[in-house]
Scaffold this motif. Structure first.
Motif, short mmCIF file in Angstrom:
data_model
loop_
_atom_site.label_atom_id
_atom_site.label_comp_id
_atom_site.label_asym_id
_atom_site.label_seq_id
_atom_site.Cartn_x
_atom_site.Cartn_y
_atom_site.Cartn_z
N ILE A 259 25.63 112.66 62.64
CA ILE A 259 25.75 113.31 61.33
C ILE A 259 26.94 114.26 61.33
CG2 ILE A 259 24.54 114.70 59.61
CD1 ILE A 259 23.22 112.01 60.19
N PHE B 19 21.04 102.86 61.39
CA PHE B 19 22.50 102.96 61.38
C PHE B 19 23.09 102.23 60.19
CE2 PHE B 19 26.83 102.59 63.11
CZ PHE B 19 26.99 103.88 63.61
N LEU C 179 22.71 104.45 57.38
CA LEU C 179 23.62 105.58 57.56
C LEU C 179 25.03 105.22 57.10
CD1 LEU C 179 23.53 108.49 58.77
CD2 LEU C 179 24.41 107.51 60.88
N MET D 282 23.99 114.25 53.50
CA MET D 282 23.39 113.62 54.67
C MET D 282 23.01 114.65 55.74
SD MET D 282 23.28 110.40 54.05
CE MET D 282 22.97 109.79 55.69
N THR E 86 16.04 112.60 52.70
CA THR E 86 16.89 112.90 53.86
C THR E 86 16.22 113.93 54.77
OG1 THR E 86 18.86 112.45 52.53
CG2 THR E 86 19.17 113.65 54.58
#
Length: 537
Positions: free
Chosen positions: A177, A310, A313, A335, A392
């Motif tokens: 992140i 992922f 993401l 995020m 999130t």
């Protein structure tokens, strides 16, 4: 008298050979305590953080790097690809390298070479030099993550091995992140070489602290012949697969002869690699670890779930920037809250894990991941920041319950000498599935968006009263007919991309629930799972 008679051995007979003593087993050093434990934990975690951060920090800096070096953005993406290929190849070699050189020496050497390669990346005058430095950086980074895991486990008492995994897991959760956020800030406020230069002071301090604390805790070594054929096959199939995944979308996947060739080479190379390693006396990768139920099922669960995570993401920031209109920095800030609960809950999970069944904790993680995915599947183009941040935040809790128990299950029952190999192999499979997840997610998103766009456009015709009413409304606001049609087309494209992203989130939610079955194929990991692994010296 019978009981006074003694037997005298024949002087010509050879004396009976003395039995050879069993080889002494390596005694495990005692756990660290006090300041050494604190500094050792920080040093190992910082090395992991630096490594994971560098795999994602360059992503947002590609435009700056490409412009400065005078190459196209597509060529600039090789900065990411070169690191990923070299890293993917070197990770599974950790077991053999550890046996050959020792865990502490190998770990410190990896850090120092990582520092050197980072500096070389920063001073690179052209793309070719930068790519060579990134290949070196990815290659030497391979052993760092699995070795930091095994050294940390050996630093803690058996009863606290779950806490060790929790502290280690926090770095792997937060670094992906922080990478884009930090990379974007450095590119905007400094120059791109600093995304590499920041590794130099951190790496030097980490290497010094690690050597000062762990040099007397070196693992035993022995010289094994290198499996040259296995290594060559590993380089061939992993390199081909990684290039295929990275270039597939750009070259239109299997409509390209290059992608077809890379796929065939990867599949054939992988099959030959499996056959060779299965019968090789000193394999470069110990694939026999998959005979263990906990290792096999645990690796499948953590790897596929990581691929889904992922993939999301990658999709989510792209969706926020292309559909919702967020800037790269704003998308990163949306995020970022995923790390809040991950950091808060990781030590708590580490503390309670020895008292509960790891499978229940992992199940809770998959259920939470699934719920978060279904929440995102309901997003619309008018979604507000609050609706974005709530799932999130919740996802952060799932991440804390995800890595730690599954890592415990995977390492459960492994003897100490097998931990580097088991950790290296499981991390290799997980990283590979991360790359696969990113490629598949972006491809499916593109295809589903095109399908939804075609379906929506079918409704756009003069005979549709809703379309005609919307067109008249826009024209009454001062637009001419072409402007009104252009605005409606843009809205349709946004809606189609939104629906395509919803499909990805919905599929991910279903698969997270399916993966619960793999969790329950494993046997209960006693003592938190990692405890056995750490204590079986």
């Amino acid at each position: 008298m019978a009981d006074s008679i003694t037997t005298v051995p024949d002087s010509g007979a050879a004396p009976a050979p003395k039995p050879k003593p069993a080889p002494a087993r390596h005694a495990a050093p005692p756990p660290l305590t006090g300041g050494k434990l604190v500094i050792g934990t920080i040093a190992l975690s910082l090395a992991t953080f630096m490594n994971v951060l560098d795999s994602s920090i360059a992503n947002v800096s590609i435009p700056a790097i490409s412009g400065d070096l005078g190459v196209s953005p597509n060529q600039g993406t090789w900065v990411i690809t070169s690191f990923a290929v070299a890293n993917a190849i070197s990770v599974p070699l950790t077991g053999w390298l550890t046996t050959r050189f020792g865990a502490v020496r190998l770990f410190v050497l990896s850090i120092l070479l990582f520092v050197l390669s980072s500096w070389l990346c920063g001073v690179a005058p052209n793309l070719e030099t930068l790519l060579a430095a990134r290949v070196l950086q990815g290659a030497v980074a391979g052993p760092m993550i699995p070795l930091s895991q095994s050294l940390l486990l050996a630093s803690y008492p058996v009863a606290k091995s779950s806490m060790a995994l929790a502290l280690w897991g926090m770095t792997t959760l937060v670094a992906p992140i922080m990478g884009p956020l930090l990379g974007g800030w450095i590119s905007d406020n400094m120059t791109w070489p600093w995304i590499f230069y920041i590794n130099v002071p951190i790496g030097i301090m980490t290497a010094y602290a690690t050597w000062a604390i762990y040099r007397d805790r070196e693992t035993p070594t022995k010289i094994l012949p290198i499996d040259r054929i296995g290594l060559a096959l590993l380089v061939i199939w992993v390199g081909s697969m990684q290039l295929m995944l990275d270039k597939g979308k750009e070259l239109d996947w299997f409509h390209s002869s290059i992608i077809v060739t890379l796929t065939v080479v990867a599949v054939v190379g992988f099959l030959f690699f499996l056959i060779w390693e299965n019968y090789e006396k000193h394999p470069i990768v110990d694939i026999h670890l998959f005979k263990g139920r906990n290792f096999a099922a645990g690796v499948v669960a953590i790897s596929v779930a990581y691929g889904l995570f992922f993939g999301n993401l990658v999709i989510l920031p792209l969706w926020l920037q292309t559909i919702i209109g967020y800037t790269a920095t704003d998308a990163g800030l949306v995020m970022a809250p995923v790390g809040i609960f991950a950091i808060i809950l990781s030590p708590i999970i580490g503390r309670i894990l020895p008292k509960v069944d790891s499978r229940w904790v992992a199940t809770a993680a998959f259920i939470t991941f699934g719920v978060v995915s279904f929440m995102r599947a309901g997003f619309t183009t008018t979604v507000d920041t609050r609706a974005l941040i709530i799932p999130t935040l919740i996802q952060g809790a799932a991440m804390a319950m995800f890595f730690i128990p599954l890592t415990s299950i995977i390492l459960s029952g492994q003897p100490a000498e097998k931990i580097p190999a088991a950790s290296g192999l499981s991390n290799f499979v997980r990283i590979t599935f991360g790359a696969i997840g990113a490629s598949i997610s972006t491809t499916i998103w593109e295809n589903r968006s095109a399908l939804h766009h075609a379906q929506l456009v079918e409704q756009i015709n003069p005979y549709n009263p809703t379309y005609q009413a919307q067109l008249d409304h826009l024209m009454s606001m001062g637009m001419n007919r072409m402007q009104a049609i252009g605005l409606m087309e843009r809205n349709i494209s946004q809606q189609a991309s939104m629906l395509g992203a919803n499909d990805i989130f919905w599929i991910s939610g279903v698969l997270f629930f399916v993966l619960i079955g793999f969790v329950w194929l494993t046997k209960r990991a006693k003592g938190g799972g990692g405890a056995e692994a750490a204590g079986a010296h």
